[in-house]
Design an enzyme around this catalytic site. Structure first.
Site, short mmCIF file in Angstrom:
data_model
loop_
_atom_site.label_atom_id
_atom_site.label_comp_id
_atom_site.label_asym_id
_atom_site.label_seq_id
_atom_site.Cartn_x
_atom_site.Cartn_y
_atom_site.Cartn_z
CB CYS A 268 -16.95 22.21 -8.61
SG CYS A 268 -17.24 20.70 -7.75
CG ASP B 287 -16.65 23.91 -13.70
OD1 ASP B 287 -16.58 25.01 -14.23
OD2 ASP B 287 -15.68 23.26 -13.29
CB CYS C 246 -13.46 28.86 -15.05
SG CYS C 246 -13.06 27.16 -15.44
CB CYS D 247 -13.05 22.15 -17.69
SG CYS D 247 -12.83 23.30 -16.32
#
Lengths: 297, 402
Positions: A35, A37, A62, A106
């Site tokens: 993904c 992350d 990100c 996140c």
């Protein structure tokens, strides 16, 4: 371009507490490289007081992943471990003045890193059961895996069911095609066929005329049934007054001033109308008092 | 607007002369080209001229082979659905795994309606296997749709040859040439390509106008029925101002074709070489010896694309990324995945796409800024050590649910 708050941008451009913490005694590695992350949280915990003396992070991800990591370290520094564990992903998002729905995961990653680090410190094994799917409902940030599992576990058969159980599809409704596809797939697994019209055919019970008291009690009962959903998001609702077709309520906690407040109220209004079998309007009480004041002039 | 715009595969600036040519069609020349009176008549003539300008750029044999649409996606859908409706007994489609969503999502959707789609695979440089393709060309196939150039890497595909192979088996061939038109020379009259899609806003014309090229004699079923516009092949009142703009943009593209393939290409090569010389653990993706002259797609290992874009944006530099986070999906670009680029690099791909407006000074500035940005983000990355990737990065950092 994402609609990031200034706070998110600020924490991304100048992250706090980034880099390796050399004498860390609690480390949590979480994330999913698929993904895009991944986060390593490093803590220095005072063994006598179980207080987090220092916290640092390294993040592959990100803008909002980096900002969430930065925010997390700021929030937990100086906290006792047990207090730090109470920090929710919503707290992280709130600290950053909110995150776009696609980016809420996140903040989830931040909270999980914290749990993993504390488990590491206490010599426990942290296991994550969380699997993330493609985002289906953008209004409420609900992914496909969650919807599938909910449909399976509760034998759901309609888009309305999915909205009631997961909130997915309760906003702008543009994901209803995807939800129907999930229903078709999961229902096929248990040998059923999804029919979009099944719900409309259900016989609607005509509610008999209620007395004022019965009606208000009924409204209370309906609100009570919605309450757990709101509390899960750290919010709540209270009934203020019922004036004919208008139901005045107070939004409490995270619900008050939430970006989704209007949408939440609309959902509640819909539920009330369905259960009462009449048209009603749900109004937040402050606006209500203004309106009432104005009508008395 | 100030800033360095290197995202021309996403969209382009409308040329000033194109804007000027369009303006009268909102006011003095507002007539409906279908009307009998003189308000409409002149507009009709202007559309005819635009049609010839497009014809010239595509090297089409007849002006009537040009159908104006609203965008590239409409052209793609019209072409593919027309071929399917013209041969309802044929239930197979051939396309590639690296198409634009305009084709990919349509084909995936058609699978639900009972069609079998063959998605041709690509190798690590994004190249197709023509032997695999040849084997799939059977009488069950209703249409082949292959992009001329890939939007992310710029890789060019041998569509002329593939069209001949399809033609030999009597299968209609469509190409999504949205990225190629105006950047590479095209001569449709000598090719076996039956249908081609293009989009105005990729070549300095406005958004909201596209073209479907339909070779004379190819069996066709319209997507939109109604009025007689576009000879009954695309009903709906013409977007006259934009069509006029697209015509002029095509004429200009023709004039700049050589410039695009020399000067723009030189700047692109300079940019790519400059970045790769200064940034370790970075590489260009796609078939670098066979690609569009304006496109460079660079993978920066161990960092994430959206973060790179945000920092580039801070310096006024616009580019795009194949990272999952920029799209809101969880998977990185399907093009990078199809080429087998590992996740640690696929999430960090950045596409720089130049245009004839790009300058040497802009390229120099980007070469200067990018290494700083990459170093800054790698400092934050758990996969990166002091001066290079952590030893065996996959092992040094193995998160719980990777």
């Amino acid at each position: 371009m994402w609609d990031y708050s200034d706070k998110v941008k600020e924490h991304f451009f100048s992250p706090r507490n980034s880099g390796v913490l050399e004498d860390a005694n609690a480390v949590g590695d979480v994330g999913s490289i698929n993904c895009g992350d991944a986060l390593r949280l490093m803590l220095k915990v005072d063994p006598d007081t179980e207080t987090i003396v220092d916290a640092r992070f390294q993040t592959f991800g990100c803008g909002s992943a980096i900002a969430s990591s930065s925010a997390l370290t700021e929030i937990i520094k100086g906290k006792k471990l047990d207090d730090a564990l109470k920090v929710s992903n919503q707290d992280i998002a709130d600290y950053l003045d909110g995150l776009p729905p696609e980016k809420m995961h996140c903040s989830v990653m931040g909270r999980e890193a914290l749990q993993a680090a504390v488990a590491n410190y206490r010599g426990e094994e942290w296991k994550d059961d969380h699997e993330e799917g493609a985002l289906v409902c953008k209004c409420f940030a609900i992914d496909a895996v969650l919807i599938e599992e909910t449909v399976r576990a509760n034998n759901l058969t309609s888009v309305e069911d999915v909205i009631n159980y997961t909130k997915a599809g309760g906003g702008c409704s543009s994901c209803h095609e995807n939800i129907e596809e999930i229903l078709t797939k999961v229902m096929a697994e248990r040998g059923e066929t999804f029919s979009p019209h099944a719900v409309e055919l259900k016989e609607e019970a005509k509610p008999s005329k209620l007395t004022n008291l019965q009606r208000i009690k009924r409204i209370e009962t309906i609100l009570d049934s919605i309450r757990p959903q709101l509390q899960r998001d750290h919010g709540d609702i209270e009934l203020v007054d019922v004036d004919g077709k208008t139901i005045y309520v107070n939004m409490i906690g995270a619900c008050a001033g939430c970006q989704m407040e209007a949408m939440t109220l609309q959902g509640i209004q819909q539920r009330l109308m369905e259960d009462l079998g009449e048209f009603v309007k749900v109004v937040p009480s402050r606006a209500g008092s203004y309106a009432r004041a104005a009508s008395h002039v | 607007m100030d800033g360095i715009y290197l995202d021309n595969n996403a969209t382009t600036r409308v040329d000033d002369a194109v804007v000027a040519a369009m303006l009268p069609f909102f006011t003095e020349q507002f007539g409906n080209p279908s009307s009998m009176h003189s308000f409409g008549n002149k507009v009709g003539l202007s559309i005819k001229k635009a049609r010839m300008q497009v014809q010239e750029l595509l090297g089409a044999e007849h002006e009537s082979e040009i159908i104006f649409t609203s965008c590239g996606t409409e052209s793609d859908s019209t072409a593919i659905l027309s071929a399917l409706r013209a041969s309802p007994e044929k239930k197979e489609i051939i396309t590639t795994s690296i198409e634009h969503p305009a084709v990919l999502a349509l084909c995936t959707h058609l699978e639900k309606e009972g069609y079998k789609t063959h998605f041709l695979k690509v190798d690590e440089k994004g190249r197709l296997d023509l032997d695999e393709y040849a084997k799939l060309l059977t009488d069950k196939v209703a249409v082949v749709s292959i992009m001329w150039a890939n939007n992310e890497t710029g890789t060019l595909f041998p569509v002329e040859r593939m069209a001949e192979m399809a033609h030999a088996k009597g299968i209609p061939f469509h190409t999504d040439a949205v990225q190629a038109v105006g950047k590479v020379p095209i001569d449709l009259k000598t090719s076996k390509i039956d249908m081609l899609s293009l989009s105005g806003h990729k070549l300095h014309a406005p958004k909201g106008v596209g073209v479907l090229y339909l070779k004379r004699g190819v069996r066709f079923r319209p997507l939109l029925r109604g009025g007689h516009q576009e000879r009954g092949r695309r009903a709906g009142t013409e977007n006259t101002a934009s069509i006029v703009g697209l015509g002029l943009a095509c004429e200009q593209a023709m004039q700049h074709m050589a410039f695009e393939n020399t000067e723009v290409k030189r700047l692109r090569d300079k940019l790519e070489a400059g970045i790769l010389a200064k940034v370790p653990r970075a590489f260009a993706t796609g078939d670098v010896s066979n690609r569009l002259p304006n496109t460079s797609n660079i993978a920066f290992e161990f960092i994430e694309g959206e973060a790179i874009l945000l920092l580039l944006n801070k310096f006024g530099i616009a580019a795009s990324s194949g990272s999952a986070c920029t799209s809101g999906s969880l998977e990185p670009s399907h093009v990078m995945r199809a080429m087998g680029i590992p996740y640690t690099a696929a999430h960090g791909t950045i596409r720089f796409s130049l245009s004839r407006y790009s300058t040497e000074a802009e390229v120099d500035r980007v070469i200067q800024v990018v290494p700083e940005i990459v170093a800054q983000l790698r400092k934050l990355s758990p996969y990166w050590g002091e001066n290079g990737p952590a030893e065996e990065p996959e092992k040094a950092f193995a998160p719980v649910y990777a």
